[in-house]
Design a protein around this motif. Structure first.
Motif, PDB file in Angstrom:
ATOM      1  N   MET A   1       0.599  -1.259   0.045  1.00 15.03           N
ATOM      2  CA  MET A   1       0.075  -0.182   0.036  1.00 15.03           C
ATOM      3  C   MET A   1       0.889   1.171   0.025  1.00 15.03           C
ATOM      4  N   CYS A   2       0.649   2.234  -0.839  1.00 11.64           N
ATOM      5  CA  CYS A   2       1.424   3.275  -0.981  1.00 11.64           C
ATOM      6  C   CYS A   2       0.714   4.557   0.043  1.00 11.64           C
ATOM      7  N   LYS A   3       1.309   5.299   0.813  1.00 13.28           N
ATOM      8  CA  LYS A   3       0.881   6.246   1.602  1.00 13.28           C
ATOM      9  C   LYS A   3       2.172   6.802   2.547  1.00 13.28           C
ATOM     10  N   ILE A   4       1.576   7.947   3.140  1.00 13.59           N
ATOM     11  CA  ILE A   4       2.669   8.526   4.065  1.00 13.59           C
ATOM     12  C   ILE A   4       2.056   8.242   5.372  1.00 13.59           C
ATOM     13  N   HIS A   5       2.758   7.352   6.105  1.00 11.98           N
ATOM     14  CA  HIS A   5       2.611   6.854   7.498  1.00 11.98           C
ATOM     15  C   HIS A   5       3.066   8.083   8.421  1.00 11.98           C
ATOM     16  N   ILE A   6       2.202   8.418   9.291  1.00 12.67           N
ATOM     17  CA  ILE A   6       2.427   9.323  10.478  1.00 12.67           C
ATOM     18  C   ILE A   6       2.409   8.729  11.845  1.00 12.67           C
ATOM     19  N   GLU A   7       3.498   8.823  12.436  1.00 10.67           N
ATOM     20  CA  GLU A   7       3.624   8.374  13.846  1.00 10.67           C
ATOM     21  C   GLU A   7       4.362   9.387  14.816  1.00 10.67           C
ATOM     22  N   ASN A   8       3.818   9.666  16.040  1.00  8.35           N
ATOM     23  CA  ASN A   8       4.366  10.545  16.920  1.00  8.35           C
ATOM     24  C   ASN A   8       5.004   9.545  17.776  1.00  8.35           C
ATOM     25  N   ARG A   9       6.302  10.200  18.088  1.00  6.96           N
ATOM     26  CA  ARG A   9       7.375   9.405  19.188  1.00  6.96           C
ATOM     27  C   ARG A   9       7.731  11.015  19.943  1.00  6.96           C
ATOM     28  N   GLY A  10       6.793  10.878  21.188  1.00  6.81           N
ATOM     29  CA  GLY A  10       7.085  12.241  22.139  1.00  6.81           C
ATOM     30  C   GLY A  10       6.854  13.387  21.102  1.00  6.81           C
ATOM     31  N   ALA A  11       7.767  14.336  21.145  1.00 13.73           N
ATOM     32  CA  ALA A  11       7.703  15.396  20.703  1.00 13.73           C
ATOM     33  C   ALA A  11       8.006  15.592  19.042  1.00 13.73           C
ATOM     34  N   ARG A  13       7.559  14.068  15.285  1.00 14.91           N
ATOM     35  CA  ARG A  13       6.673  13.519  14.383  1.00 14.91           C
ATOM     36  C   ARG A  13       7.364  12.580  13.118  1.00 14.91           C
ATOM     37  N   LEU A  14       7.089  11.485  13.105  1.00 15.87           N
ATOM     38  CA  LEU A  14       7.979  10.920  12.007  1.00 15.87           C
ATOM     39  C   LEU A  14       6.893  10.517  10.666  1.00 15.87           C
ATOM     40  N   LEU A  15       7.386  10.969   9.727  1.00 11.42           N
ATOM     41  CA  LEU A  15       6.593  10.690   8.489  1.00 11.42           C
ATOM     42  C   LEU A  15       7.411   9.835   7.537  1.00 11.42           C
ATOM     43  N   THR A  16       6.847   8.563   7.185  1.00 11.41           N
ATOM     44  CA  THR A  16       7.473   7.617   6.432  1.00 11.41           C
ATOM     45  C   THR A  16       6.913   7.363   5.018  1.00 11.41           C
ATOM     46  N   ILE A  17       7.646   7.438   4.164  1.00  6.22           N
ATOM     47  CA  ILE A  17       7.175   7.328   2.770  1.00  6.22           C
ATOM     48  C   ILE A  17       6.997   5.705   2.367  1.00  6.22           C
ATOM     49  N   GLN A  18       5.894   5.372   2.152  1.00  2.00           N
ATOM     50  CA  GLN A  18       5.798   3.749   2.220  1.00  2.00           C
ATOM     51  C   GLN A  18       5.031   3.572   0.645  1.00  2.00           C
ATOM     52  N   ASN A  19       6.086   2.978  -0.062  1.00  5.89           N
ATOM     53  CA  ASN A  19       5.671   2.347  -1.656  1.00  5.89           C
ATOM     54  C   ASN A  19       6.985   1.737  -1.818  1.00  5.89           C
ATOM     55  N   GLU A  20       7.126   0.535  -1.077  1.00  7.99           N
ATOM     56  CA  GLU A  20       8.485  -0.248  -1.174  1.00  7.99           C
ATOM     57  C   GLU A  20       8.569  -0.894  -2.569  1.00  7.99           C
ATOM     58  N   SER A  27       3.487   8.065  -5.844  1.00  5.71           N
ATOM     59  CA  SER A  27       2.078   7.762  -6.905  1.00  5.71           C
ATOM     60  C   SER A  27       1.011   8.168  -5.951  1.00  5.71           C
ATOM     61  N   GLY A  28       0.070   8.235  -6.935  1.00  2.00           N
ATOM     62  CA  GLY A  28      -1.367   8.672  -6.447  1.00  2.00           C
ATOM     63  C   GLY A  28      -1.390   9.671  -5.741  1.00  2.00           C
ATOM     64  N   ALA A  55      10.217   3.835   3.687  1.00  2.00           N
ATOM     65  CA  ALA A  55       9.986   2.484   4.504  1.00  2.00           C
ATOM     66  C   ALA A  55      11.093   1.564   3.966  1.00  2.00           C
ATOM     67  N   GLY A  56      11.500   0.730   4.987  1.00  3.51           N
ATOM     68  CA  GLY A  56      12.611  -0.661   4.568  1.00  3.51           C
ATOM     69  C   GLY A  56      13.957   0.193   4.617  1.00  3.51           C
ATOM     70  N   ASP A  57      14.908  -0.444   4.037  1.00  2.00           N
ATOM     71  CA  ASP A  57      16.297  -0.215   3.999  1.00  2.00           C
ATOM     72  C   ASP A  57      16.967   0.006   2.825  1.00  2.00           C
ATOM     73  N   LEU A  58      16.021  -0.038   1.720  1.00  4.64           N
ATOM     74  CA  LEU A  58      16.572   0.129   0.307  1.00  4.64           C
ATOM     75  C   LEU A  58      16.466   1.540  -0.258  1.00  4.64           C
ATOM     76  N   ALA A  59      15.502   2.270   0.238  1.00  4.91           N
ATOM     77  CA  ALA A  59      15.286   3.598  -0.452  1.00  4.91           C
ATOM     78  C   ALA A  59      14.382   4.598   0.465  1.00  4.91           C
ATOM     79  N   PHE A  60      14.882   5.742   0.274  1.00  2.77           N
ATOM     80  CA  PHE A  60      14.506   7.031   0.993  1.00  2.77           C
ATOM     81  C   PHE A  60      13.213   7.375  -0.067  1.00  2.77           C
ATOM     82  N   SER A  61      13.450   7.672  -1.309  1.00  2.00           N
ATOM     83  CA  SER A  61      12.457   7.687  -2.165  1.00  2.00           C
ATOM     84  C   SER A  61      13.204   7.639  -3.587  1.00  2.00           C
TER      85      SER A  61
END
Length: 255
Positions: A1-11, A13-20, A27-28, A55-61
């Motif tokens: 699934m391609c999306k921007i995953h949003i996660e809070n870790r304390g103060a 905010r982690l944004l993860t580009i997910q389209n491995e 895309s989209g 997402a993952g260890d192969l690509a930022f984007s």
């Protein structure tokens, strides 16, 4: 699934580009979603630092989905390259955790971040001249600010990639770590910044960029005005009190 995953870790905010499947290409609606995520983080007082990674260890984007570019679908986007340069206009610091291939629009995004932490398998690429597409998203002015202009020119004219070790030697990357550790290192840096005065952190970023874009005279004027304002502010009172009392400062999110 391609999306921007949003996660809070304390103060932070982690944004993860997910389209491995296609090396975290955009895309989209991913570009629009990234812009919305940056905007939301900027206005949320509980967020002090933003980290963006792939997402993952192969690509930022790997940039835009080339199939969408070829079909003309990308041209229908209403946001253009705005998501990839948004960190430049944010007052909160944005750190790129570059965990592999960082190409085209992904490269634009990493350049726009304030700091870049990279793993040893990171590769930076500006492939515009190879594709017949202008290197945009700030590359023409931002890249020569970060690395020697002649090296920036060579990179864009040849469309040849730069590996993580050279990027570190050129100071494009502020910290190089083993493969798989970029996010952890970026989070450690973000958490340290998040402990500092939010008002001072914002002022440092704004003043530094003002100097880069509008010259030292404008930056000096901003510095003088903000120094007086911050000296009278709550963060200065708390920071000095904490130092005298030999404790960690407790800065307000709304400062």
């Amino acid at each position: 699934m391609c999306k921007i995953h949003i996660e809070n870790r304390g103060a932070v905010r982690l944004l993860t580009i997910q389209n491995e499947r296609i090396r975290n290409a955009f895309s989209g609606s991913m570009a629009e979603d990234l812009l919305a995520a940056f905007d939301a983080a900027e206005t949320d007082n509980s967020v002090r630092v933003v980290v963006v990674t792939g997402a993952g260890d192969l690509a930022f984007s790997s940039g835009h989905d080339l199939k969408e570019l070829a079909s003309g679908q990308h041209a229908q986007s209403t946001v253009g390259e705005a998501p990839f340069v948004r960190p430049l206009t944010m007052q909160k610091p944005v750190i790129a955790a570059v965990n592999g291939h960082c190409w085209a629009a992904g490269f634009m995004l990493a350049l726009s971040c304030d700091l870049r932490v990279a793993s040893e398998n990171a590769v930076f690429g500006s492939p515009g001249a190879r594709l017949g597409i202008l290197p945009e998203g700030g590359q023409l002015y931002r890249l020569p600010q970060l690395i020697p202009p002649a090296r920036a020119l060579t990179m864009m004219l040849t469309a040849e990639p730069m590996d993580a070790h050279e990027a570190t030697r050129c100071d494009l990357v502020s910290r190089l770590v083993p493969t798989g550790q970029a996010l952890a290192a970026a989070m450690e840096l973000a958490e340290t910044i998040a402990q500092r005065s939010p008002a001072v952190v914002r002022a440092v970023k704004v003043g530094l960029n003002l100097g880069l874009w509008e010259g030292s005279e404008k930056a000096a004027q901003y510095e003088a005005e903000m120094a007086l304002t911050l000296h009278r502010g709550a963060d200065a009172q708390e920071g000095i009190a904490a130092f005298l009392e030999k404790r960690a400062p407790r800065f307000s999110d709304a400062s």
